[in-house]
Design an enzyme around this catalytic site. Structure first.
Site, PDB file in Angstrom:
ATOM      1  N   ASP A   1       0.845  -1.203   0.000  1.00 26.53           N
ATOM      2  CA  ASP A   1       0.000   0.000   0.000  1.00 26.53           C
ATOM      3  C   ASP A   1       0.874   1.244   0.000  1.00 26.53           C
ATOM      4  O   ASP A   1       1.907   1.288   0.683  1.00 26.53           O
ATOM      5  CB  ASP A   1      -0.910   0.012   1.232  1.00 26.53           C
TER       6      ASP A   1
ATOM      7  N   ALA B   1      -3.503  33.947 -13.897  1.00 25.91           N
ATOM      8  CA  ALA B   1      -4.362  34.354 -12.787  1.00 25.91           C
ATOM      9  C   ALA B   1      -4.780  33.111 -12.001  1.00 25.91           C
ATOM     10  O   ALA B   1      -4.446  31.983 -12.351  1.00 25.91           O
ATOM     11  CB  ALA B   1      -5.590  35.089 -13.315  1.00 25.91           C
TER      12      ALA B   1
ATOM     13  N   GLY C   1      -5.254  37.704  -9.100  1.00 24.55           N
ATOM     14  CA  GLY C   1      -4.138  37.773 -10.044  1.00 24.55           C
ATOM     15  C   GLY C   1      -4.480  38.468 -11.335  1.00 24.55           C
ATOM     16  O   GLY C   1      -3.894  38.195 -12.377  1.00 24.55           O
TER      17      GLY C   1
ATOM     18  N   THR D   1      -5.196  45.112  -9.511  1.00 26.63           N
ATOM     19  CA  THR D   1      -6.263  44.688 -10.417  1.00 26.63           C
ATOM     20  C   THR D   1      -7.238  45.834 -10.653  1.00 26.63           C
ATOM     21  O   THR D   1      -7.719  46.454  -9.711  1.00 26.63           O
ATOM     22  CB  THR D   1      -7.019  43.491  -9.826  1.00 26.63           C
TER      23      THR D   1
ATOM     24  N   ARG E   1     -16.192  45.894  -2.722  1.00 26.06           N
ATOM     25  CA  ARG E   1     -14.869  45.836  -3.369  1.00 26.06           C
ATOM     26  C   ARG E   1     -14.161  47.161  -3.180  1.00 26.06           C
ATOM     27  O   ARG E   1     -14.781  48.210  -2.998  1.00 26.06           O
ATOM     28  CB  ARG E   1     -15.034  45.549  -4.865  1.00 26.06           C
TER      29      ARG E   1
ATOM     30  N   HIS F   1      -4.814  29.827  -0.557  1.00 27.24           N
ATOM     31  CA  HIS F   1      -3.372  29.764  -0.353  1.00 27.24           C
ATOM     32  C   HIS F   1      -2.910  28.315  -0.255  1.00 27.24           C
ATOM     33  O   HIS F   1      -3.608  27.460   0.286  1.00 27.24           O
ATOM     34  CB  HIS F   1      -2.973  30.512   0.925  1.00 27.24           C
TER      35      HIS F   1
ATOM     36  N   ALA G   1      -3.031  32.669  25.596  1.00 25.19           N
ATOM     37  CA  ALA G   1      -1.678  33.163  25.845  1.00 25.19           C
ATOM     38  C   ALA G   1      -1.641  34.657  26.142  1.00 25.19           C
ATOM     39  O   ALA G   1      -0.570  35.198  26.453  1.00 25.19           O
ATOM     40  CB  ALA G   1      -0.785  32.856  24.645  1.00 25.19           C
TER      41      ALA G   1
ATOM     42  N   PRO H   1     -10.433  38.769  18.880  1.00 27.89           N
ATOM     43  CA  PRO H   1     -11.880  39.010  18.823  1.00 27.89           C
ATOM     44  C   PRO H   1     -12.639  37.694  18.722  1.00 27.89           C
ATOM     45  O   PRO H   1     -12.054  36.638  18.451  1.00 27.89           O
ATOM     46  CB  PRO H   1     -12.046  39.856  17.563  1.00 27.89           C
TER      47      PRO H   1
END
Length: 1155
Positions: free
Chosen positions: A237, A309, A356, A396, A427, A807, A829, A834
Site C-alpha cells: 500500500d 491568474a 491575479g 487589479t 470591493r 493559499h 496566551a 476578537p
C-alpha cells in the site's frame, strides 16, 4: 497550489520507473548490494459513468489474467481494509465482479460518503508478517524526515510514537550508510540491513528528484533471500503527494513514468489520439474522496491551468442558497468564515476565489459558471443570495474585472429574476468607484436587487446584511466605529494634480531669454557610497535603495510615486536587472519631472555600480526565481530579498530560505505582494494604487506593525488601521505558500525590538504551526507589546470534505492547525483575539486607545503629502481625460475577447462559412455581400492569380528572387510594376465604360470619341486572343455574371462596344481586365448593398485594382517559391539583347552651370 495527493497507481508507476533511474541524492549515496528493483505491475480500472461500465479486458495487461490479484479502490481513501474495500488473493474472474459491484456506487468511509470510480489491481504477494515494515518520508520547513518501523501493516498503531526518525535538514549533507542503518534499522535483521539501506537511499533520491511532498509505504515487504541472492523488496500500500508547482521541472519525468509502453504493458493508443506535451500522459490530480469534481469544477480547474491568474471553484452544496464570488485568496476564506460564524454554513453553496488580475473574458467565464449553478433547479422559496466580495486590490482594475461579471449577469437576467437572487457587492482598489457604479446601474436595468459597498464598509459587513441579520447593536457591527470611511476628514482627498502651468514646458522662453530644454525635466540622483548599517530589526527606512529584478515598469513607477509622496530625497529603486534586454536606460516619473534608471543584465555589474543598494525586489517567474535568488545571495551587500512569484516549488523555496538564513538575509515571500514601511519604502505593488496609499495614510508612519499571509488582506489591514488607529508602522505579507522565506515570528520579533512600533497585529490562517511560535514567544516574555491576532479559516470545520483554500498552505493537517485551535491558544496566551473577524476593528480601536491613554502612543499632527499627478494611461482608463485619436479605423478590432471583422466575430466568420470573398466584403466594404457577390470576388482572385512568367510583374519577382532577395522583397518588386500599363487597367476600364454609358453615349459613339481623342479604350484588346480564339477566362466571367447577377447592364454595354471594335480588328475583344471591371461595377451598382454614391466612390479609390493586386500576389509568391526551389542563380540579361547607343564625347554633357 503546491502539495497535492496522487493516486496509488501513479505513485507506484513513478517508483517503478525512477527508483532505478533517478540521480543519486549525493555522490556517496550509491547502491552497495545487487539490489533487485521492484517490477511495475499495476493496472488501473476506471468506471465510466456514461456507459456504467468498467475498463474493458482488452485494455488490461496480460498478467492480470494469469495472476492472483489484490483489488482496491484508488481514491485517496485511508484504512481501506477496515472499510471492507480490499479483495485479496483473487483471480481476475473473481476480482472483476467484485469491482463491478462497487463501481459507481456510493460508499461511506468513516464520516465521508463518495462514489467509487477508480480501482487499482496488482499481483497478490503472499508473505509472512515478520517481513512487513513501515516507511514514510515527510517534508517540513526544516527539511525532510524518514520514519521507519520494523513492524508494518494494518495494525501498525501510533506511528509517531513507534517510528524511528532520520531528520534530513535542508542544507546538511546526506548521511552515510552507517548513519542510516544505526538510526532507522536497529530492529532489522542483519541480513536485510544493506538491502533496506539501498532501498531507502534510492527511495529518497526519487523523492527529491521528482519533488514528492509526502510518501508512505505500509507495508513495505522485504522477503528473505533465496538461493544465495539478495532479499527482495515489494511495496503493497502506498500514499503520496507531489508538489504540483514543480510541474514545469518534473512534468516530463512524471509523464514518462505513466507511459505504459515503457513497461511493455498493453497500451492502446490511437493514431489520431491526443498528443501530449511529453512522452506519456500528464499527471492526474484527483479530488479528495467524497468530492468528485463536477463538470463545472473541472472546467474552472482547466481555465485556471491555462492562465497566470488564479481561478478556484469548489461546489459544497449545490442546493445551498448562499453563493460567493470573491476576489483574493485570503478574502475568500474570510467571507466563508463570516457566513459560517452567523450559522449559515449549511446554506453555503460554494467556495471559490478569483485573483491575479484575470482578463475580462476569464472573469466572464468564471462568473457565468457560478451564475449558471445558482439558477439551476427549482427556485428556493426564500430566494438566493450572491455575494460578490473582495478586499482592496493592489493592482487589479476592479472595473475591468467587473465587466466580465456584468456580461454574465446580463445573460442570466430572466433566470436571476425567476430564482429571486439578491446580489451584494463589496470591493475596493484601482477604479473601484467605476466598477461599483456599473454594478449599481446594472441592478436598475436588470430589475435584480444589487447593493454595492466600497472600502468604507468593513470587508465582511455585507454578510449579515445579505443574511438578514441585525448586528447593529453587537460588536460585529462597524457602523459605529468613528470615521469608518474610505477617506478620513483630515486626509488630502486626491492624487490627481491640476494641469501644470505650461510656463516651464519644453521650449518655453524664460525671462533671461533661455529656452526650457528636455534635459531640464530630467532629475538626476547621485549614487552614494554604502550607507551606514541599519539595525537588524529595521531592514527598511527612508534611505533604503533597491534593485528590481525583471522588467516591471508599472511596479517601479508605483514605488517611485510612493517615494515622492513620502518626501524621500532619492528614489528607492536604483536600477533594474533584466538578463534578456541588454544594457539600456528606462525613464520614469519623479513627481512631475522624470528620472532615468539603468537596466543591467546581471547582478555583478549592478552591485559594483550601486554600493548603496541592499534590497532586491525579485519579480522573476516561478521557473527562474530559484536561480536568480541563489545568484543574488552570493553578494554580501544584499540584506533583504522579496520574492513576488507564485508557484515556486517548495523544495526550491526551502533551500532559498535556509541559505538566506545562513547568510543573514531576510526573505519575504514567495507568493507575496511584498510589504510596506509607510513614509519609507514600498515593495512592488504593496499598498495598491496611489489613491489607496493616500486614503490609508501610508505616506507617513503610524504606530502599528502587522504581519499577514495574504496580500489582499494586507490592504484591508492598512485601511482598518488608518480608520481606527494612527496607521501602519510597517506591514509585511509573508505569502501564502507552505514554506515562506520568513514567518510571523521573524517580523513580530523585529517589531518588538523597534522602539517606534508600539502595537502588533497578527493575521494568521488555517494550516501550519507558525502562530504557535508566536504564542511561545509571548508566553516566554520575548514579545511584550500588545498583540491583536486572528486566524482566518474558522469555516473549515463546517465542511464535510477536504477543501483547499486559496493559499497553498491553508489546509489543516491536524486539529492543532485549525483556525479555531489557533485562536483559542492565542487568546489563552494573552493575545487580544476578537470573537469573530467582524469584531477586529473594535478590538484594534480599543487596544490603540488604551495605549494612547497610557501615553505609549502620542498621535502626531497629520501631514499633507505632495500631490502625485496621475499617469496619463490610467487617467484615460478611468475616464478622467480625453484626447483626439491619431488614427481612425472602422474595419477591425482585436481589443476584446475575440477578433472582429467589421463587427463580425471571427468565430462566426468560420461558423457561417463566409469564405475569403466574405472576409474581403467585410474588410473592404464593411458589410456582408450576398453569396453570389462573394463567390464572384473569389472567382476574380482565382482568375487574376497568374498570367505566366513573362509579364513584367512576374519577371521582376523572378529577377529579385534570383538576386537572393527574401519573399517580401521579391513580392514588392513585382507589385511595384502594377499600374496603368500592367494590371492597373481594371480601375481605368471601369471608369471609362461607366462614364460612357452614364453620359448617354452609344457604344459606337464611345468608340468614335475615343478614336478622335487618340485614346485607347482600357479593357479592350488582346495580343493573342480574338473573336475566333476567345479568352476562356472572359467566357467564365460572362457565364457566371449572366447566370447569377440580378443585373448586368454595364457588361451588356461593354459587349456591345466589343462588337464595334472587333468589326475593325478581331483581336479588339473585351479582355479579362475589362470584363472583370464592368462586371464588378454591375455588382456595386445593382447588388442593393451600396448607394450610387458609395458605388462611385469605391470605383474611384482603387478597389478594382485592389482585386488584381490581391489575386496576382498569389502568382508572384508562387514564382518566388519556384525560383527558390529550383535554386536559380543570379540573373544577368544577355548583352546581345540590349542595344547600347553611347553619346559622342564631343556632345555637351553639362547643360547648365551653377552661378
Amino acid at each position: 497550489m503546491s502539495s497535492k495527493a496522487i493516486r496509488e497507481y501513479d505513485a507506484k508507476l513513478l517508483l517503478a520507473y525512477w527508483l532505478e533511474r533517478a540521480p543519486p541524492i549525493a555522490p556517496h549515496a550509491q547502491v552497495k548490494t545487487n539490489f533487485v528493483y521492484p517490477t511495475a505491475k499495476v493496472a488501473q480500472i476506471a468506471w465510466d459513468p456514461a456507459t456504467d461500465t468498467i475498463t474493458p479486458d482488452t485494455q488490461l495487461p496480460s498478467w492480470v489474467f494469469t495472476s492472483k490479484l489484490v483489488a482496491k479502490p484508488d481514491q485517496l481513501i485511508k484504512r481501506r481494509g477496515k472499510a471492507g474495500l480490499l479483495a485479496l488473493n483473487k483471480t481476475w474472474d473473481e476480482a472483476k465482479p467484485w469491482i463491478a459491484q462497487r463501481a459507481g456506487k456510493p460508499q461511506k468511509v468513516e464520516s465521508i460518503t463518495g462514489t467509487l470510480n477508480n480501482f487499482i489491481v496488482e499481483p497478490f504477494l503472499p508473505h509472512p508478517s515478520h517481513t512487513e515494515y513501515y516507511v514514510c518520508i515527510t517534508s517540513a520547513r526544516e527539511g525532510d524526515s524518514i520514519l521507519f518501523t520494523h513492524e508494518g501493516g494494518v495494525d501498525i498503531g501510533d506511528v509517531d510514537a513507534k517510528a524511528l526518525v532520520l531528520n534530513l535538514p535542508v542544507t546538511q549533507p546526506f548521511p552515510t550508510r552507517e548513519v542510516i542503518a544505526s538510526t532507522l534499522l536497529t530492529h532489522v535483521p542483519a541480513e536485510k540491513k544493506d538491502t533496506l539501506v539501498d532501498f531507502l537511499i534510492r527511495l529518497y533520491s526519487v523523492y527529491v528528484d521528482l519533488h514528492f511532498a509526502y510518501l508512505e509505504i505500509n507495508p513495505l515487504v522485504v522477503l528473505d533471500a533465496k538461493d544465495g541472492g539478495e532479499p527482495e523488496v515489494a511495496y503493497l500500500d502506498m500514499a503520496a503527494k507531489l508538489d504540483q508547482t514543480a510541474e514545469s521541472i518534473c512534468g516530463p519525468k512524471w509523464a514518462i513514468a505513466r507511459d505504459l509502453s515503457v513497461y511493455n504493458q498493453t497500451a492502446t493508443t490511437s493514431a489520431g489520439g491526443k498528443v501530449s506535451a511529453d512522452r506519456g500522459p500528464p499527471m492526474v490530480w484527483p479530488a479528495p474522496f467524497g468530492r468528485d469534481l463536477t463538470k463545472e469544477e473541472a472546467y474552472i480547474q482547466k481555465l485556471d491551468g491555462s492562465t497566470g491568474a488564479s481561478l478556484k471553484l469548489t461546489v459544497l452544496n449545490a442546493e445551498g442558497r448562499i453563493w460567493t464570488m470573491v476576489a483574493g485568496g485570503g478574502a475568500s476564506v474570510v467571507y466563508s468564515d463570516a457566513i459560517a460564524a452567523h450559522g449559515f454554513a449549511h446554506e453555503l453553496a460554494n467556495y471559490g476565489e478569483y485573483s491575479g488580475a484575470p482578463t475580462e473574458g476569464q472573469t466572464y467565464e468564471y462568473a457565468k459558471t457560478i451564475i449558471d449553478l445558482i439558477t439551476r433547479g427549482t427556485p428556493h422559496p426564500e430566494g438566493k443570495i450572491l455575494i460578490i466580495g473582495g478586499g482592496i486590490a493592489n493592482f487589479t482594475n476592479v472595473a475591468a474585472t467587473f465587466k466580465g461579471i456584468i456580461r454574465a449577469l446580463k445573460e442570466f437576467k430572466s433566470q436571476l429574476t425567476a430564482h429571486s437572487v439578491k446580489i451584494f457587492v463589496r470591493r475596493g482598489g484601482p477604479n473601484y468607484q467605476e466598477g461599483l457604479k456599473a454594478m449599481r446601474l446594472l441592478g436598475e436595468s436588470l430589475g435584480v436587487p444589487i447593493r454595492v459597498f466600497g472600502p468604507d464598509t468593513h470587508i465582511t459587513e455585507i454578510v449579515p446584511l445579505a443574511l438578514g441579520i441585525d448586528i447593529s447593536k453587537s460588536n460585529a457591527s462597524n457602523v459605529g466605529v468613528d470615521g469608518l470611511r474610505s477617506v478620513q476628514p483630515d486626509t488630502p482627498p486626491a492624487q490627481v494634480a491640476p494641469v501644470a502651468d505650461s510656463s516651464d514646458a519644453v521650449g518655453s522662453i524664460h525671462p533671461d531669454g533661455e529656452r526650457t530644454q528636455i534635459a531640464d525635466h530630467i532629475v538626476h540622483f547621485e549614487t552614494k557610497s554604502q550607507t551606514a548599517a541599519r539595525p537588524s530589526y529595521r531592514p527598511f527606512d527612508a534611505t533604503t535603495r533597491s534593485f528590481v529584478y525583471g522588467l516591471q515598469p508599472r511596479a517601479i513607477q508605483g514605488m517611485l510615486d510612493f517615494d515622492y509622496s513620502c518626501g524621500r530625497q532619492t528614489p528607492s529603486v536604483a536600477a533594474m536587472i533584466y538578463p534578456f534586454g541588454g544594457h539600456h536606460i528606462q525613464k520614469f516619473y519623479w513627481g512631475t519631472k522624470e528620472t532615468l534608471l539603468p537596466v543591467y543584465t546581471g547582478f555583478t555589474e549592478a552591485i559594483a555600480k550601486h554600493p548603496d543598494v541592499d534590497v532586491v525586489v525579485n519579480f522573476a517567474s516561478s521557473r527562474s526565481v530559484y536561480s536568480s535568488t541563489l545568484e543574488c545571495l552570493e553578494f554580501e551587500q544584499i540584506k533583504a530579498i522579496a520574492l513576488i512569484a507564485e508557484g515556486v516549488p517548495e523544495r526550491h523555496a526551502r533551500e532559498i530560505l535556509w541559505k538566506a538564513q545562513a547568510k543573514g538575509v531576510l526573505i519575504i515571500g514567495p507568493a507575496t505582494v511584498g510589504g510596506i514601511k509607510p513614509g519609507c519604502f514600498r515593495i512592488g505593488n504593496s499598498g495598491g494604487m496611489m489613491d489607496n496609499i493616500i486614503a490609508s495614510k501610508l505616506y507617513r508612519a503610524g504606530s502599528v506593525g502587522y504581519v499577514s499571509k495574504s496580500g489582499g488582506m494586507s490592504n484591508e489591514l492598512n485601511n482598518i488601521l488608518s480608520l481606527v488607529t494612527n496607521g501602519t508602522y510597517e506591514g509585511i505579507a509573508i505569502g501564502g505558500d507552505r514554506y515562506p522565506g520568513s514567518t510571523f515570528i521573524d517580523h513580530l520579533l523585529r517589531y518588538e525590538q523597534d522602539p517606534d512600533c508600539k502595537m502588533l497585529v497578527l493575521l494568521g490562517e488555517v494550516g501550519g504551526i507558525e502562530e504557535y511560535r508566536v504564542i511561545e514567544a509571548v508566553k516566554a516574555g520575548t514579545i511584550k507589546k500588545p498583540i491583536v491576532a486572528w486566524a482566518i479559516g474558522t469555516c473549515a470545520k463546517m465542511f464535510t470534505t477536504e477543501v483547499q483554500f486559496g493559499h497553498a498552505g491553508s489546509m489543516a493537517n491536524s486539529e492543532l492547525e485549525t483556525a479555531d485551535a489557533k485562536n483559542k491558544a492565542m487568546r489563552a496566551a494573552g493575545f487580544v483575539v476578537p470573537e469573530t473577524f467582524e469584531e477586529l476593528p473594535h478590538v484594534l480601536k480599543a487596544t490603540y486607545e488604551a495605549l494612547v491613554r497610557a501615553g505609549t502612543i502620542r498621535p502626531a499632527r497629520e501631514v499633507e503629502p505632495p500631490v502625485i499627478p496621475m499617469d496619463y494611461k490610467w487617467a484615460q482608463e478611468l475616464g478622467l481625460i480625453r484626447k483626439p485619436a491619431a488614427f481612425i479605423s472602422t474595419i477591425s478590432d482585436e481589443r476584446g475577447q475575440e477578433l472582429l471583422y467589421a463587427g463580425m466575430r471571427i468565430s462566426d466568420v468560420f461558423k457561417e462559412d463566409i469564405g475569403l470573398g466574405g472576409v474581403v466584403s467585410l474588410l473592404w466594404f464593411k458589410r456582408r455581400l450576398p453569396p453570389w457577390a462573394t463567390k464572384f470576388i473569389e472567382m476574380v482572385l482565382m482568375l487574376t492569380a497568374d498570367h505566366g512568367p513573362a509579364v513584367s510583374g512576374a519577371m521582376n519577382t523572378i529577377v529579385a528572387s534570383r538576386a537572393g532577395k527574401d519573399l517580401i522583397s521579391s513580392l514588392a518588386s513585382g507589385l511595384l510594376t502594377i499600374g496603368s500599363r500592367f494590371g492597373g487597367a481594371l480601375d481605368e476600364a471601369a471608369s471609362m465604360f461607366s462614364n460612357a454609358r452614364d453620359t448617354g453615349l452609344t457604344p459606337r459613339e464611345f468608340v468614335d470619341n475615343s478614336r478622335k481623342a487618340n485614346k485607347l479604350i482600357s479593357g479592350i484588346g488582346h495580343k493573342i486572343k480574338s473573336v475566333n480564339n476567345p479568352d476562356l477566362r472572359v467566357e467564365l466571367v460572362k457565364e457566371y455574371v449572366r447566370k447569377n447577377f440580378p443585373s448586368h447592364s454595364l457588361l451588356d454595354y461593354a459587349l456591345a462596344v466589343e462588337k464595334v471594335t472587333t468589326s475593325k480588328k478581331d483581336t479588339l475583344i473585351l479582355n479579362v481586365d475589362g470584363c472583370i471591371a464592368v462586371s464588378f461595377v454591375d455588382l456595386l451598382r445593382d447588388s442593393g448593398a451600396f448607394t450610387p454614391e458609395e458605388a462611385g466612390e469605391y470605383i474611384k479609390i482603387g478597389t478594382l485594382n485592389g482585386l488584381f493586386v490581391l489575386g496576382r500576389s498569389i502568382g508572384f509568391i508562387g514564382h518566388h517559391l519556384d525560383q527558390k526551389r529550383l535554386r536559380a542563380p543570379l540573373y544577368r540579361h544577355p548583352a546581345d539583347d540590349i542595344f547600347i547607343n553611347m553619346a559622342e564625347v564631343s556632345q555637351p554633357r553639362v547643360l547648365g552651370r551653377m552661378q
